[in-house]
Enzyme design. Structure first.
Site, PDB file in Angstrom:
ATOM      1  N   THR A  18      -7.059   1.400   4.460  1.00 50.28           N
ATOM      2  CA  THR A  18      -5.866   1.550   5.296  1.00 50.28           C
ATOM      3  C   THR A  18      -5.235   2.933   5.122  1.00 50.28           C
ATOM      4  OG1 THR A  18      -5.443  -0.813   5.094  1.00 50.28           O
ATOM      5  CG2 THR A  18      -3.586   0.562   5.791  1.00 50.28           C
ATOM      6  N   ARG A  50     -16.723   2.314  -1.703  1.00 50.67           N
ATOM      7  CA  ARG A  50     -17.600   1.393  -2.435  1.00 50.67           C
ATOM      8  C   ARG A  50     -18.930   1.240  -1.694  1.00 50.67           C
ATOM      9  NH1 ARG A  50     -13.302  -2.870  -3.993  1.00 50.67           N
ATOM     10  NH2 ARG A  50     -13.013  -2.627  -1.758  1.00 50.67           N
ATOM     11  N   LYS A 111       0.635   2.624  -7.362  1.00 52.31           N
ATOM     12  CA  LYS A 111       1.781   2.304  -8.238  1.00 52.31           C
ATOM     13  C   LYS A 111       1.392   1.401  -9.401  1.00 52.31           C
ATOM     14  CE  LYS A 111       1.498  -0.227  -4.419  1.00 52.31           C
ATOM     15  NZ  LYS A 111       1.579  -0.064  -3.014  1.00 52.31           N
ATOM     16  N   GLU A 135       4.078  10.397  -4.206  1.00 55.02           N
ATOM     17  CA  GLU A 135       5.152  10.010  -3.269  1.00 55.02           C
ATOM     18  C   GLU A 135       4.830   8.692  -2.560  1.00 55.02           C
ATOM     19  OE1 GLU A 135       8.357  11.817  -2.414  1.00 55.02           O
ATOM     20  OE2 GLU A 135       8.383   9.674  -2.084  1.00 55.02           O
ATOM     21  N   GLY A 140       6.277   3.482   0.717  1.00 54.03           N
ATOM     22  CA  GLY A 140       5.546   4.035   1.863  1.00 54.03           C
ATOM     23  C   GLY A 140       6.019   5.412   2.288  1.00 54.03           C
ATOM     24  N   ILE A 142       8.973   6.545   2.824  1.00 55.94           N
ATOM     25  CA  ILE A 142      10.302   6.991   2.364  1.00 55.94           C
ATOM     26  C   ILE A 142      10.151   8.000   1.214  1.00 55.94           C
ATOM     27  CG2 ILE A 142      12.433   6.224   1.237  1.00 55.94           C
ATOM     28  CD1 ILE A 142      12.115   3.540   2.619  1.00 55.94           C
ATOM     29  N   GLY A 193      -2.367  -4.584   7.463  1.00 57.51           N
ATOM     30  CA  GLY A 193      -2.682  -3.592   6.424  1.00 57.51           C
ATOM     31  C   GLY A 193      -1.536  -3.319   5.468  1.00 57.51           C
ATOM     32  N   GLU A 196      -1.396  -5.748  -0.498  1.00 57.60           N
ATOM     33  CA  GLU A 196      -2.343  -5.228  -1.480  1.00 57.60           C
ATOM     34  C   GLU A 196      -3.658  -5.997  -1.345  1.00 57.60           C
ATOM     35  OE1 GLU A 196      -1.606  -2.551  -3.636  1.00 57.60           O
ATOM     36  OE2 GLU A 196      -0.026  -2.541  -2.155  1.00 57.60           O
ATOM     37  N   LYS A 211       6.737  -0.488  -8.551  1.00 49.88           N
ATOM     38  CA  LYS A 211       7.494   0.619  -7.935  1.00 49.88           C
ATOM     39  C   LYS A 211       8.801   0.851  -8.685  1.00 49.88           C
ATOM     40  CE  LYS A 211       5.433  -0.397  -3.457  1.00 49.88           C
ATOM     41  NZ  LYS A 211       5.500  -1.304  -2.314  1.00 49.88           N
TER      42      LYS A 211
HETATM   43  P1  NAP Z   1      -7.851  -0.673   1.069  1.00 51.06           P
HETATM   44  O1  NAP Z   1      -7.598  -0.743   2.520  1.00 51.06           O
HETATM   45  O2  NAP Z   1      -8.351  -1.896   0.367  1.00 51.06           O
HETATM   46  O3  NAP Z   1      -8.891   0.520   0.829  1.00 51.06           O
HETATM   47  C1  NAP Z   1      -9.435   0.814  -0.430  1.00 51.06           C
HETATM   48  C2  NAP Z   1     -10.529   1.847  -0.259  1.00 51.06           C
HETATM   49  O4  NAP Z   1     -10.968   2.246  -1.551  1.00 51.06           O
HETATM   50  C3  NAP Z   1     -11.764   1.345   0.483  1.00 51.06           C
HETATM   51  O5  NAP Z   1     -12.265   2.355   1.304  1.00 51.06           O
HETATM   52  C4  NAP Z   1     -12.764   1.020  -0.639  1.00 51.06           C
HETATM   53  O6  NAP Z   1     -14.110   1.225  -0.275  1.00 51.06           O
HETATM   54  C5  NAP Z   1     -12.377   2.059  -1.682  1.00 51.06           C
HETATM   55  N1  NAP Z   1     -12.610   1.602  -3.055  1.00 51.06           N
HETATM   56  C6  NAP Z   1     -11.991   0.594  -3.705  1.00 51.06           C
HETATM   57  N2  NAP Z   1     -12.452   0.499  -4.973  1.00 51.06           N
HETATM   58  C7  NAP Z   1     -13.399   1.451  -5.103  1.00 51.06           C
HETATM   59  C8  NAP Z   1     -14.239   1.857  -6.171  1.00 51.06           C
HETATM   60  N3  NAP Z   1     -14.221   1.249  -7.350  1.00 51.06           N
HETATM   61  N4  NAP Z   1     -15.093   2.894  -5.958  1.00 51.06           N
HETATM   62  C9  NAP Z   1     -15.117   3.515  -4.752  1.00 51.06           C
HETATM   63  N5  NAP Z   1     -14.331   3.182  -3.710  1.00 51.06           N
HETATM   64  C10 NAP Z   1     -13.490   2.157  -3.875  1.00 51.06           C
HETATM   65  O7  NAP Z   1      -6.551  -0.201   0.273  1.00 51.06           O
HETATM   66  P2  NAP Z   1      -5.248   0.514   0.866  1.00 51.06           P
HETATM   67  O8  NAP Z   1      -4.366  -0.515   1.472  1.00 51.06           O
HETATM   68  O9  NAP Z   1      -5.637   1.705   1.634  1.00 51.06           O
HETATM   69  O10 NAP Z   1      -4.529   0.946  -0.503  1.00 51.06           O
HETATM   70  C11 NAP Z   1      -4.995   2.031  -1.275  1.00 51.06           C
HETATM   71  C12 NAP Z   1      -3.965   2.380  -2.341  1.00 51.06           C
HETATM   72  O11 NAP Z   1      -2.735   2.739  -1.714  1.00 51.06           O
HETATM   73  C13 NAP Z   1      -3.599   1.249  -3.293  1.00 51.06           C
HETATM   74  O12 NAP Z   1      -3.331   1.775  -4.559  1.00 51.06           O
HETATM   75  C14 NAP Z   1      -2.329   0.658  -2.697  1.00 51.06           C
HETATM   76  O13 NAP Z   1      -1.507   0.040  -3.661  1.00 51.06           O
HETATM   77  C15 NAP Z   1      -1.680   1.929  -2.185  1.00 51.06           C
HETATM   78  N6  NAP Z   1      -0.733   1.749  -1.095  1.00 51.06           N
HETATM   79  C16 NAP Z   1      -1.077   1.029  -0.001  1.00 51.06           C
HETATM   80  C17 NAP Z   1      -0.193   0.933   1.049  1.00 51.06           C
HETATM   81  C18 NAP Z   1      -0.526   0.167   2.304  1.00 51.06           C
HETATM   82  O14 NAP Z   1       0.338   0.069   3.180  1.00 51.06           O
HETATM   83  N7  NAP Z   1      -1.724  -0.384   2.438  1.00 51.06           N
HETATM   84  C19 NAP Z   1       1.055   1.568   0.974  1.00 51.06           C
HETATM   85  C20 NAP Z   1       1.381   2.310  -0.182  1.00 51.06           C
HETATM   86  C21 NAP Z   1       0.472   2.401  -1.207  1.00 51.06           C
HETATM   87  P3  NAP Z   1     -14.833   0.318   0.849  1.00 51.06           P
HETATM   88  O15 NAP Z   1     -14.121   0.679   2.125  1.00 51.06           O
HETATM   89  O16 NAP Z   1     -16.258   0.718   0.841  1.00 51.06           O
HETATM   90  O17 NAP Z   1     -14.598  -1.110   0.451  1.00 51.06           O
HETATM   91  N1  HSE Z   2       1.601  -3.815  -0.430  1.00 55.48           N
HETATM   92  C1  HSE Z   2       2.642  -2.859  -0.409  1.00 55.48           C
HETATM   93  C2  HSE Z   2       3.817  -3.405   0.371  1.00 55.48           C
HETATM   94  C3  HSE Z   2       2.153  -1.582   0.227  1.00 55.48           C
HETATM   95  O1  HSE Z   2       3.662  -4.408   1.063  1.00 55.48           O
HETATM   96  O2  HSE Z   2       4.909  -2.840   0.261  1.00 55.48           O
HETATM   97  C4  HSE Z   2       3.147  -0.464   0.133  1.00 55.48           C
HETATM   98  O3  HSE Z   2       3.293  -0.032  -1.183  1.00 55.48           O
END
Ligand code: NAP
Ligand code: HSE
Length: 433
Positions: A18, A50, A111, A135, A140, A142, A193, A196, A211
């Site tokens: 995402t 992955r 986080k 950040e 997100g 903010i 999306g 977590e 956080k």
């Molecule tokens: P996601 O959609 O599950 O994507 C994770 C990505 O990382 C995928 O491309 C996955 O590969 C890859 N990956 C995971 N483990 C791996 C490993 N061991 N080796 C290599 N690649 C690996 O996660 P996301 O929602 O983008 O979140 C990513 C981070 O941002 C997290 O720390 C989350 O807490 C943080 N975050 C997310 C949001 C949100 O709104 N989603 C907001 C703020 C912060 P594949 O695609 O091949 O499976």
């Molecule tokens: N899973 C988190 C949320 C993503 O819903 O706020 C943003 O950090």
């Protein structure tokens, strides 16, 4: 980092889900604008995932290699900044540790990792003189990390109150406004999306806790381990309590907060009743909001999208750009002492606030008197008490709002209630903001 100040900055991206997709989209869409601001290009060089064979929602620019080998990023001498957007603890820690050892700046949205193992990584980054920016890890889009680290750096922070989890806020808003069942609202948040990879982190309050730990570090320069933070999620919030709270003029929100009292920090994450007149009560859907009170600045409210691809990608890109400015000196935690000291936290029993208590009781004489007596014994003063609805199987809900009372006193009341035969087990208790 390439010493020539107009040379491109080369990025190794770990994670193309995402947030990774959001970042790639903005890098492409705003490339000209980024060049105008930085005087140099940001160039994506390699992307770690992955599964390299998986179809991707967003196309990579031509020539960018997909790899499943983390070392391909950290050993590549041409990569200046490693951006970790994989999530999880162990693999992300190993990658960032290696990247810092290899002399690369790091940007992360993780986080969970920074809450649990941040001190080790910040110490390494300080030792190497490198940036470890985050950040996107809090709320997100903010800019709360920058706000605490830089904009309010000269203030003593009196308090922070925040809606810090988009998924939980989306679920609670959907239950309140659309009458959606909890499970359906969670499923929708996952589809969008926001959640977590393990959504229990969102609904059990742990993501908001991670956080809050980062915000406490930034605001007070103290490390608070998760094990010492009071955390309660939203799984016990029912449509019935949302309705009762509404009738009293409140809405239920998952709140993370910290303030200073007598030199100690009072901190926690839990569902709370927020009065509908408060701005925080009108923060809906996946939006987050953080209210910070500084001793000089007074109170500031930041509101914006707390999750999702582009909003989170926006915060990641801001960090990459900050680290790409020629001559920049990293400021990771906002404090020069490293390691930061452990937080001095007030015993939860001594924390004080008003409370909401919902008993389910036999509809008979003397019940209200017995509960009121217990409250009197424990020094809990009642603000409002209402018996709601018609009896069902001979039981009715009785709902109390109390004046401010210490946690210890409320536990006394709840313990008494557990021994009263005319009260059904499972009394509901929420705190009031
Ligand atoms: P996601 O959609 O599950 O994507 C994770 C990505 O990382 C995928 O491309 C996955 O590969 C890859 N990956 C995971 N483990 C791996 C490993 N061991 N080796 C290599 N690649 C690996 O996660 P996301 O929602 O983008 O979140 C990513 C981070 O941002 C997290 O720390 C989350 O807490 C943080 N975050 C997310 C949001 C949100 O709104 N989603 C907001 C703020 C912060 P594949 O695609 O091949 O499976
Ligand atoms: N899973 C988190 C949320 C993503 O819903 O706020 C943003 O950090």
């Amino acid at each position: 980092m390439n010493a020539v100040s107009d040379a491109p900055v080369r990025i190794g991206l770990a994670g193309f889900g995402t947030v990774g997709s959001g970042l790639v989209t903005i890098l492409e869409r705003n490339a000209d604008w980024i060049r105008r601001r930085l005087g140099r290009d940001l160039v994506l060089k390699k992307v770690l995932v992955r599964d390299v064979s998986k179809p991707r929602a967003v196309a990579l620019p031509e020539g960018v290699a997909l790899t499943a080998d983390p070392d391909a990023l950290v050993t590549d001498p041409e990569i200046d900044i490693v951006v970790e957007l994989m999530g999880g603890i162990d693999a992300a820690f190993a990658l960032i540790h290696k990247a810092l050892h290899a002399g690369k700046h790091v940007v992360t949205a993780n986080k969970a990792l920074l809450a649990e193992r941040g001190p080790e990584l910040f110490a390494l980054a300080a030792q190497k003189g490198l940036g470890l920016y985050y950040e996107a890890s809090c709320a997100g889009a903010i800019p709360i990390v920058e706000t605490l680290k830089e904009s309010l750096a000269g203030n003593r922070i009196k308090s922070i109150i925040g809606i810090l989890n988009g998924t939980a806020n989306y679920i609670l808003s959907s239950m309140s406004d659309k009458g959606l069942p909890f499970a359906d609202a969670l499923r929708k948040a996952q589809e969008l999306g926001y959640a977590e990879a393990d959504p229990t982190l969102d609904i059990e309050g742990l993501d908001a806790a991670h956080k809050l730990i980062l915000l406490i570090r930034l605001a007070y320069g103290q490390n608070l381990p998760l094990s010492r933070l009071f955390v309660e999620g939203i799984t016990r919030v029912t449509p019935e309590d949302i309705r009762f709270a509404g009738e009293f003029g409140y809405t239920i929100k998952l709140i993370g907060q910290v303030h200073e009292a007598g030199g100690k920090l009072v901190a926690g994450v839990c569902p709370m009743l927020v009065h509908q007149d408060f701005l925080l009560a009108s923060v809906k859907g996946a939006y987050n909001a953080v209210r910070v009170e500084g001793d000089a600045a007074g109170s500031i409210l930041l509101h914006g999208r707390g999750a999702g691809d582009l909003p989170t990608g926006s915060a990641v890109l801001a960090d990459i750009m900050a680290l790409s400015r020629a001559g920049m000196t990293p400021n990771n935690t906002g404090f020069v002492t490293e390691p930061l000291p452990d937080a001095d936290v007030l015993d939860l029993d001594d924390a004080v606030c008003p409370h909401y208590i919902h008993f389910t009781v036999k509809d008979q004489a003397g019940v209200m008197a017995a509960i009121s007596k217990s409250m009197g014994v424990h020094g809990v003063s009642i603000r409002q008490a209402v018996q709601k609805g018609e009896p069902e199987d001979g039981y009715v809900p009785i709902v109390f709002l109390t004046h401010e009372a210490p946690e210890r006193a409320i536990r006394g009341v709840l313990d008494d209630a557990a021994d009263m035969a005319f009260i059904k087990p499972g009394t509901v208790h929420f705190r009031v903001l």
